[in-house]
Design an enzyme around this catalytic site. Structure first.
Site, PDB file in Angstrom:
ATOM      1  N   HIS A  70      21.986   6.429  43.493  1.00  0.00           N
ATOM      2  CA  HIS A  70      20.855   5.646  43.105  1.00  0.00           C
ATOM      3  C   HIS A  70      20.929   5.111  41.521  1.00  0.00           C
ATOM      4  O   HIS A  70      20.581   5.958  40.665  1.00  0.00           O
ATOM      5  CB  HIS A  70      19.530   6.169  43.250  1.00  0.00           C
ATOM      6  CG  HIS A  70      19.117   6.344  44.547  1.00  0.00           C
ATOM      7  ND1 HIS A  70      18.906   5.336  45.432  1.00  0.00           N
ATOM      8  CD2 HIS A  70      18.791   7.482  45.115  1.00  0.00           C
ATOM      9  CE1 HIS A  70      18.665   5.906  46.665  1.00  0.00           C
ATOM     10  NE2 HIS A  70      18.504   7.525  46.532  1.00  0.00           N
ATOM     11  N   ASN A 124      22.562  17.440  49.324  1.00  0.00           N
ATOM     12  CA  ASN A 124      22.247  16.268  48.880  1.00  0.00           C
ATOM     13  C   ASN A 124      21.502  16.072  47.886  1.00  0.00           C
ATOM     14  O   ASN A 124      20.394  16.539  47.756  1.00  0.00           O
ATOM     15  CB  ASN A 124      21.764  15.330  50.035  1.00  0.00           C
ATOM     16  CG  ASN A 124      21.644  13.926  49.739  1.00  0.00           C
ATOM     17  OD1 ASN A 124      22.972  13.163  49.600  1.00  0.00           O
ATOM     18  ND2 ASN A 124      20.675  13.114  49.987  1.00  0.00           N
ATOM     19  N   ASP A 156      22.534   2.409  45.690  1.00  0.00           N
ATOM     20  CA  ASP A 156      21.915   1.416  45.510  1.00  0.00           C
ATOM     21  C   ASP A 156      22.302   0.978  43.796  1.00  0.00           C
ATOM     22  O   ASP A 156      22.298   2.026  43.203  1.00  0.00           O
ATOM     23  CB  ASP A 156      20.489   0.898  45.839  1.00  0.00           C
ATOM     24  CG  ASP A 156      19.758   2.151  45.598  1.00  0.00           C
ATOM     25  OD1 ASP A 156      19.506   2.905  44.680  1.00  0.00           O
ATOM     26  OD2 ASP A 156      18.461   2.407  46.502  1.00  0.00           O
ATOM     27  N   GLU A 206      23.450   7.451  49.311  1.00  0.00           N
ATOM     28  CA  GLU A 206      22.334   6.691  49.313  1.00  0.00           C
ATOM     29  C   GLU A 206      22.470   5.580  48.229  1.00  0.00           C
ATOM     30  O   GLU A 206      21.509   5.181  47.504  1.00  0.00           O
ATOM     31  CB  GLU A 206      20.948   7.406  49.055  1.00  0.00           C
ATOM     32  CG  GLU A 206      20.625   8.551  49.917  1.00  0.00           C
ATOM     33  CD  GLU A 206      19.384   9.247  49.553  1.00  0.00           C
ATOM     34  OE1 GLU A 206      18.471   8.883  48.762  1.00  0.00           O
ATOM     35  OE2 GLU A 206      18.963  10.517  50.077  1.00  0.00           O
ATOM     36  N   GLU A 240      17.810  17.541  47.165  1.00  0.00           N
ATOM     37  CA  GLU A 240      17.110  17.751  45.671  1.00  0.00           C
ATOM     38  C   GLU A 240      16.739  18.974  45.511  1.00  0.00           C
ATOM     39  O   GLU A 240      15.552  19.023  44.822  1.00  0.00           O
ATOM     40  CB  GLU A 240      16.210  16.574  45.723  1.00  0.00           C
ATOM     41  CG  GLU A 240      16.765  15.183  45.935  1.00  0.00           C
ATOM     42  CD  GLU A 240      15.544  13.886  45.926  1.00  0.00           C
ATOM     43  OE1 GLU A 240      14.616  14.399  45.942  1.00  0.00           O
ATOM     44  OE2 GLU A 240      16.344  12.848  46.068  1.00  0.00           O
TER      45      GLU A 240
HETATM   46  C1  XIL Z   1      12.714   6.978  49.986  1.00  0.00           C
HETATM   47  C2  XIL Z   1      12.265   6.089  51.025  1.00  0.00           C
HETATM   48  O1  XIL Z   1      13.396   5.147  51.044  1.00  0.00           O
HETATM   49  C3  XIL Z   1      11.063   5.295  51.019  1.00  0.00           C
HETATM   50  O2  XIL Z   1      10.822   4.422  52.074  1.00  0.00           O
HETATM   51  C4  XIL Z   1       9.840   6.425  50.923  1.00  0.00           C
HETATM   52  O3  XIL Z   1       8.624   5.872  50.924  1.00  0.00           O
HETATM   53  C5  XIL Z   1      10.268   7.485  49.788  1.00  0.00           C
HETATM   54  O4  XIL Z   1      11.571   7.955  50.274  1.00  0.00           O
HETATM   55  N1  XIL Z   1      15.949   9.994  47.806  1.00  0.00           N
HETATM   56  C6  XIL Z   1      16.074  10.477  49.100  1.00  0.00           C
HETATM   57  C7  XIL Z   1      15.219   9.469  50.232  1.00  0.00           C
HETATM   58  O5  XIL Z   1      16.539  11.417  49.526  1.00  0.00           O
HETATM   59  O6  XIL Z   1      14.740  10.346  51.129  1.00  0.00           O
HETATM   60  C8  XIL Z   1      14.437   8.376  49.168  1.00  0.00           C
HETATM   61  O7  XIL Z   1      13.963   7.563  50.216  1.00  0.00           O
HETATM   62  C9  XIL Z   1      14.952   7.762  47.894  1.00  0.00           C
HETATM   63  C10 XIL Z   1      15.388   8.851  47.226  1.00  0.00           C
END
Ligand code: XIL
Length: 324
Positions: free
Chosen positions: A209, A173, A240, A238, A132
């Protein structure tokens, strides 16, 4: 006869299929570990390799929880995707409570990467080296690392990772960069510049996401194509798809189509290597904490039962030729 689990469909297609894993349910809930082991061939530690948990004091590392995940993966024939070596969130207070002069910040960053990527050299197959780093407008995000070191912190991190873990795939990422937009343009410029300077970047992770609005698949396909054109491997890291709660039959069906569309679009790319979701059961998902009122974002429900999204992923893999 029950249908084959996802990992049995992914393996002959040369693909990683995986999820992020949290150490507490892994240690305490057998259904959690059993489901992971049955369905997936790769895991990403959800939090345990971030700076805060793994490097709690300047002169102290705590590998215990991350090591437990790595052992579980090894015993289950699963690869490990490390997350993450540089990020602006979940950093320890010792790091962020004061400003570091550039040279000292570089030394801290290099030491951390040497220690963490070095600890897992040979066992972690891919690392999210930088997470990020780009803002929505395509510029470098304002982060402590940018403040202390300047824009070359990104190159410094990738070079340090290559030294510590010479066999690992080194990834950039980010989220919100699935479609061709200002942010993915910025990431494209960043990685192109790094590659031209000879910095080892091997792949890009699209977090995915998503919401019920999904993603413009045509734009996603074009975007994947241009990153593949740089010679990069492509990963979904990641995914969802969060829904307004309570979920309905309609929203679950729509969600399944979004999962299907993303995986199908990726499978059309020869450089596509891995598909991971951020968790796998709705029982342990970050979404309801981060986005109150939303949830039901993952392919298995809170009782580990497959949802329409799970069937969509399975059908998609089945439909893809075995020798990609
Ligand atoms: C999130 C975790 O799922 C949570 O448990 C934590 O509190 C915060 O981070 N992008 C990312 C991840 O790269 O590391 C994040 O994970 C979600 C968004």
């Amino acid at each position: 006869m029950s249908p084959p689990p996802l990992r049995e469909l992914a393996a002959p297609r040369g693909l990683w299929i995986g999820a992020c894993v949290a150490s507490t349910p892994l240690a305490t809930e057998s259904a959690y570990a059993e489901t992971l082991r049955r369905e997936f061939n790769v895991v990403t530690p959800e939090n345990d390799m971030k700076w805060g948990p793994i490097h709690p004091a300047r002169d102290r590392y705590d590998f215990s929880r991350a090591d437990a995940i790595v052992s579980f993966a090894a015993a289950s024939g699963m690869a490990v995707h490390g997350h993450t070596l540089v990020w602006h969130n979940q950093n320890p207070a010792w790091l962020t409570s004061s400003a570091w002069p550039r040279e000292e910040a570089i030394a801290i960053l290099r030491e951390h990467i040497a220690a963490v990527a070095g600890h897992y050299a040979g066992t972690i197959a891919a690392w999210d080296v930088v997470n990020e780093a780009i803002a929505n407008d395509g510029s470098l995000r304002q982060t402590p690392w940018l403040d202390w070191i300047g824009p070359d912190y990104v190159a410094i991190a990738f070079r340090a990772a290559a030294e510590a873990a010479p066999r690992a795939k080194l990834l950039y990422n980010d989220y919100g960069a699935e479609a061709a937009n200002a942010k993915s343009d910025g990431i494209y410029r960043l990685i192109s510049d790094l590659l031209h300077a000879g910095v080892p970047v091997h792949g890009i992770g699209f977090q995915c996401h998503l919401t019920i609005d999904g993603v413009d698949l045509e734009s996603f396909a074009r975007n994947l194509q241009r990153f593949a054109g740089l010679g990069l491997e492509l990963y979904v890291t990641e995914m969802d798809v969060r829904l307004p709660l309570p979920a309905t039959a309609n929203s679950l069906a729509r969600q399944a189509e979004i999962y299907r569309g993303v995986l199908e679009t990726c499978l059309a790319q020869p450089a596509f290597r891995g598909f991971q979701t951020w968790g796998f059961t709705d029982k342990y998902s970050w979404i309801p904490h981060r986005f109150p009122g939303q949830g039901a974002a993952l392919p298995l429900d809170e009782h580990y039962r497959p949802k329409p999204a799970y069937d969509a992923l399975r059908e998609c893999l089945l439909a893809s030729p075995a020798a990609r």
